[in-house]
Scaffold this motif. Sequence first.
Motif, mmCIF file in Angstrom:
data_model
loop_
_atom_site.group_PDB
_atom_site.id
_atom_site.type_symbol
_atom_site.label_atom_id
_atom_site.label_comp_id
_atom_site.label_asym_id
_atom_site.label_seq_id
_atom_site.Cartn_x
_atom_site.Cartn_y
_atom_site.Cartn_z
ATOM 1 N N ARG A 53 0.823 -1.207 0.000
ATOM 2 C CA ARG A 53 0.000 0.000 0.000
ATOM 3 C C ARG A 53 0.862 1.265 0.000
ATOM 4 O O ARG A 53 0.498 2.288 -0.584
ATOM 5 C CB ARG A 53 -0.905 -0.017 1.241
ATOM 6 C CG ARG A 53 -1.888 1.138 1.326
ATOM 7 C CD ARG A 53 -2.558 1.157 2.705
ATOM 8 N NE ARG A 53 -3.191 -0.120 3.020
ATOM 9 C CZ ARG A 53 -4.454 -0.437 2.721
ATOM 10 N NH1 ARG A 53 -5.219 0.461 2.096
ATOM 11 N NH2 ARG A 53 -4.952 -1.602 3.064
ATOM 12 N N LYS A 54 2.022 1.185 0.658
ATOM 13 C CA LYS A 54 2.861 2.381 0.803
ATOM 14 C C LYS A 54 3.386 2.895 -0.544
ATOM 15 O O LYS A 54 3.603 4.094 -0.717
ATOM 16 C CB LYS A 54 4.012 2.093 1.765
ATOM 17 C CG LYS A 54 3.574 1.923 3.217
ATOM 18 C CD LYS A 54 4.740 1.644 4.129
ATOM 19 C CE LYS A 54 4.291 1.611 5.589
ATOM 20 N NZ LYS A 54 3.285 0.552 5.838
ATOM 21 N N ASN A 110 1.690 2.823 -3.363
ATOM 22 C CA ASN A 110 0.569 3.582 -3.919
ATOM 23 C C ASN A 110 0.456 4.954 -3.267
ATOM 24 O O ASN A 110 0.221 5.970 -3.936
ATOM 25 C CB ASN A 110 -0.744 2.819 -3.685
ATOM 26 C CG ASN A 110 -0.861 1.585 -4.549
ATOM 27 O OD1 ASN A 110 0.055 1.234 -5.280
ATOM 28 N ND2 ASN A 110 -2.005 0.909 -4.467
ATOM 29 N N GLU A 111 0.615 4.974 -1.945
ATOM 30 C CA GLU A 111 0.435 6.232 -1.214
ATOM 31 C C GLU A 111 1.473 7.269 -1.606
ATOM 32 O O GLU A 111 1.134 8.449 -1.813
ATOM 33 C CB GLU A 111 0.495 5.952 0.290
ATOM 34 C CG GLU A 111 -0.678 5.141 0.799
ATOM 35 C CD GLU A 111 -0.525 4.715 2.244
ATOM 36 O OE1 GLU A 111 -1.547 4.320 2.857
ATOM 37 O OE2 GLU A 111 0.606 4.759 2.770
ATOM 38 N N LYS A 167 0.852 8.382 -5.333
ATOM 39 C CA LYS A 167 -0.306 9.268 -5.418
ATOM 40 C C LYS A 167 0.052 10.672 -4.944
ATOM 41 O O LYS A 167 -0.307 11.672 -5.594
ATOM 42 C CB LYS A 167 -1.457 8.711 -4.593
ATOM 43 C CG LYS A 167 -2.705 9.566 -4.634
ATOM 44 C CD LYS A 167 -3.817 8.963 -3.777
ATOM 45 C CE LYS A 167 -5.071 9.848 -3.819
ATOM 46 N NZ LYS A 167 -6.150 9.305 -2.950
ATOM 47 N N ARG A 225 7.006 9.443 2.101
ATOM 48 C CA ARG A 225 5.675 10.046 2.212
ATOM 49 C C ARG A 225 5.615 11.015 3.385
ATOM 50 O O ARG A 225 5.038 12.116 3.278
ATOM 51 C CB ARG A 225 4.628 8.942 2.382
ATOM 52 C CG ARG A 225 3.195 9.467 2.463
ATOM 53 C CD ARG A 225 2.194 8.325 2.371
ATOM 54 N NE ARG A 225 0.830 8.815 2.461
ATOM 55 C CZ ARG A 225 0.098 8.835 3.577
ATOM 56 N NH1 ARG A 225 0.643 8.388 4.721
ATOM 57 N NH2 ARG A 225 -1.139 9.285 3.580
#
Length: 437
Positions: free
Chosen positions: A92-93, A95-96, A99, A311
């Motif tokens: 998931r990280k 994608n984060e 994005k 992030r």
Amino acid sequence: MQRQQSEALFEEAKRYFPGGVNSPVRAFRSVGGTPLFFEKGDGCHVWDADGQRYIDFCCSWGPLILGHNHAKVREAIVDAVGLGTSFGAPTRKENELAKLILENNRYIEMIRFVSSGTEAVMSAIRLARGVTGRPLVIKFEGCYHGHVDALLVKAGSGLSTFGISSSAGIPEAVANDTIVVPLNDRRALEVAISDYAHDIAAVIIEPIPANNGLLLQTKEYLEFLRDITRRHGILLIFDEVISGFRVGFSGAAGYYDIRPDIITYGKIIGGGMPVGAYGASRDIMRHIAPEGDVYQAGTLSGNPVAMAAGRAQLTECLQPDFYQDQAQRTEAFVGRLNRFAVAQQIPFKVFSIGSIFWFAFTAKEAIRSSDEIDPKSMEHFRALHKVLLERGIYLGPSGYEVGFVSSAHTEAVLSEAAGLIEAALAAVFNRSAEGVA
């Protein structure tokens, strides 16, 4: 200045590593003495193995735009490690972070994470060749793009000649895939493209050259590169491993409002962890495997710990006025040093853009190509570096390298540092320290 612990550690390191270091830029050969071994960093300060504190303007060569040990970055790393350090599978990280970058950077539409800036550049070059079906690349003298074989070359003897390897271990056949031309020389590029236009896949440049001095180019010159490459069907690659997310969230592309075909990133997007990336339009990126036929892979690409750190850091960079504040504090710091040099008649000038700066021992108002740097001026840097260490200022151990201001360098810290640098300049050039803060 105490160096007993650093000296002992260096003697031990020389038994394990070539030259006692794991990257040649860490050696102190150009400034003399023993490399400092660091044990702690916090904010804008670092502490060496002998317990001495320094105001740090190296910032791990750029990625620490928030300073050392920033709480939110540290917490993100700790939380990520608690869930596992590597999976070799999507997380998931990834994608984060993707994005966050793509929603705030209109110059790329898709991105691929890798593990270093060198890997990003290597992949971008392969992508450009795959898209165009052409073999040759043009690079510029004075721009560094990592230790990629085909780009670790220097200029030949004419305006339009193939590069010459600048490192042992690079076959002539590999160097012959690269044409090296001078920076800020339109005629040289025009000749090279005229001679080899149908074989050139890409022109690659640091839009803010910051590996061999800070060789600031004009917007008009970068627009010329964009125009001539587009006219000849050549892809333009911006190597923004240093400038990306440093002079603005969209890097030099956003700073100059010029859209290259491919952009490479590194440093800041990892929050201090090893990372790199390259991005482009959807049409270009769809040539990458597994969607396309340009193969590129990496077991640790998109590492979850690096993604979490990146992030956290980039979220802070998106806070209102972050980059304006960085630039304003840097400009005040640089302006004070330049005024001091003029008042004391010292041949010294600080060039800067955003929160990047470079100490040059020159009276020139601009230096746009590497051949404008006087090699003898490095003796001044050698002397200054030694005195600065004694006063608690740490810069990278080379006069060709740039320095960085982080958000942890407050106005008060920068004022303190400016005073220490003024005193060091006065000592090196035997001038009065009158007016030193």
